[in-house]
Design an enzyme around this catalytic site. Structure first.
Site, PDB file in Angstrom:
ATOM      1  N   HIS A  25       4.370  -5.157  10.156  1.00  0.00           N
ATOM      2  CA  HIS A  25       4.886  -4.526  11.376  1.00  0.00           C
ATOM      3  C   HIS A  25       5.121  -5.555  12.464  1.00  0.00           C
ATOM      4  CE1 HIS A  25       4.197  -0.212  10.398  1.00  0.00           C
ATOM      5  NE2 HIS A  25       3.233  -0.698   9.633  1.00  0.00           N
ATOM      6  N   HIS A  73       1.278   3.906   1.968  1.00  0.00           N
ATOM      7  CA  HIS A  73       1.834   4.592   3.137  1.00  0.00           C
ATOM      8  C   HIS A  73       3.358   4.617   3.058  1.00  0.00           C
ATOM      9  CE1 HIS A  73      -2.026   3.851   5.716  1.00  0.00           C
ATOM     10  NE2 HIS A  73      -2.159   4.858   4.864  1.00  0.00           N
ATOM     11  N   ASP A  81       5.794   4.438   5.107  1.00  0.00           N
ATOM     12  CA  ASP A  81       6.623   3.456   5.815  1.00  0.00           C
ATOM     13  C   ASP A  81       6.669   2.117   5.088  1.00  0.00           C
ATOM     14  OD1 ASP A  81       3.887   3.199   6.559  1.00  0.00           O
ATOM     15  OD2 ASP A  81       4.413   2.101   8.369  1.00  0.00           O
ATOM     16  N   HIS A  83      -7.607  -1.044   5.199  1.00  0.00           N
ATOM     17  CA  HIS A  83      -6.569  -0.213   5.814  1.00  0.00           C
ATOM     18  C   HIS A  83      -6.285   0.972   4.892  1.00  0.00           C
ATOM     19  CE1 HIS A  83      -3.123   0.765   8.303  1.00  0.00           C
ATOM     20  NE2 HIS A  83      -2.368   0.793   7.221  1.00  0.00           N
ATOM     21  N   HIS A 119       0.842  -1.203   0.000  1.00  0.00           N
ATOM     22  CA  HIS A 119       0.000   0.000   0.000  1.00  0.00           C
ATOM     23  C   HIS A 119       0.874   1.248   0.000  1.00  0.00           C
ATOM     24  CE1 HIS A 119       0.714  -0.862   4.268  1.00  0.00           C
ATOM     25  NE2 HIS A 119       0.257   0.332   4.606  1.00  0.00           N
TER      26      HIS A 119
END
Length: 282
Positions: free
Chosen positions: A173, A56, A58, A110, A54
């Site tokens: 994560h 994002h 990070d 998300h 995705h």
């Protein structure tokens, strides 16, 4: 197929998947180019592509630099917001990298463009691998930033939950201890949660990753995959699985892990004024 687990940033994982016969490799969520290229050189492989779950930063912030440093690099993803995107993929699309087969699994919630990647090698005795980004974590699931509980329920039950139970789960994560503390609050009598949490705490103390888990394990301790179980319905006060999931996510968003007790030696040092000279300097 060899998977290198690479810890980056605060608690992120990026992955390097190596096709061992050709020494070609693909990266998943290449957030830190310098670190990734160090591993590429160390493993003596050629980076052919990036699979981004995705947009994002990070997970995707290294794409542009890697595309500049590695001419011809292919960048796959399902969201136009992903940097340096060269190949937009769709649900159930299959990719091939040497002997490595990849099925793209669209899991919006998300983010509206979140894609997971299911990988295997035909004829290999090794279990397949799922790179689940921020949709499915060890013991948890991602926040519903751009989607709904209905979408996440579909993601977890019909798409990811329907994969072979031996599938190894490589998530985006390291948040296993926090997730399992919440799972224990939800199911205080679940012995498997207790054991997994104790194991995860030990791994954390030794600075070791808790990935991969397996899909089969997740169904035993991950509350977001257990929404039809009686303890989960009792905890949420709901019986409809989607409502159980919605309530669980709200509870998890508001969950505060128990505060760690202050170090007794540090408290004594404060009492005795030993930090005074340092505090005056500031």
């Amino acid at each position: 197929m060899k998977v290198k687990v690479i810890s980056v940033l605060e608690d992120n994982y990026m992955y390097l998947v190596i096709e061992e016969s050709t020494r070609d490799a693909v990266a998943v969520d290449a957030a830190v180019p310098k670190r990734l290229l160090e591993i590429v050189r160390k493993e003596d492989v050629v980076l052919r592509a990036i699979l981004t779950t995705h947009h994002h930063l990070d997970h995707a912030r290294g794409n542009e630099e890697l595309a500049r440093l590695c001419p011809g690099l292919r960048v796959y993803g399902a969201d136009e917001r992903i940097g340096a995107l060269t190949h937009k993929v769709t649900h159930d699309q299959e990719l091939t990298f040497g002997a490595i087969r990849v099925r793209c699994l669209f899991t919006p919630c998300h983010t509206s463009g979140h894609m997971c990647y299911f990988m295997w090698e035909d004829g290999s005795p090794d279990a397949p691998a799922l790179f689940s980004g921020d949709t499915l974590f060890v013991g948890g699931c991602g926040k519903f930033f751009e989607g709904t509980a209905e979408q996440m329920y579909t993601n977890l039950t019909q798409i990811l939950g329907a994969l072979p139970k031996e599938t190894k789960v490589f998530c985006g994560h390291e948040c296993t201890v926090r997730n399992l503390k919440f799972a224990l609050k939800v199911e205080p009598e679940n012995e498997i949660v207790k054991k997994k949490l104790a194991w995860a705490k030990q791994r954390d103390e030794e600075d070791l990753p808790t990935v991969p888990s397996t899909l089969q394990e997740e169904f035993l301790y991950n509350p977001f995959l257990r929404v039809t179980e009686e303890p989960l319905q009792k905890f949420t006060g709901k019986t409809d699985p989607v409502e159980v999931l919605r309530t669980l996510r709200t509870e998890k968003d508001n969950f505060k892990k128990p505060k760690e007790r202050p170090n007794p030696q540090a408290m004594l040092a404060f009492d005795w004024g030993l930090f005074g000279p340092f505090l005056k300097k500031q």
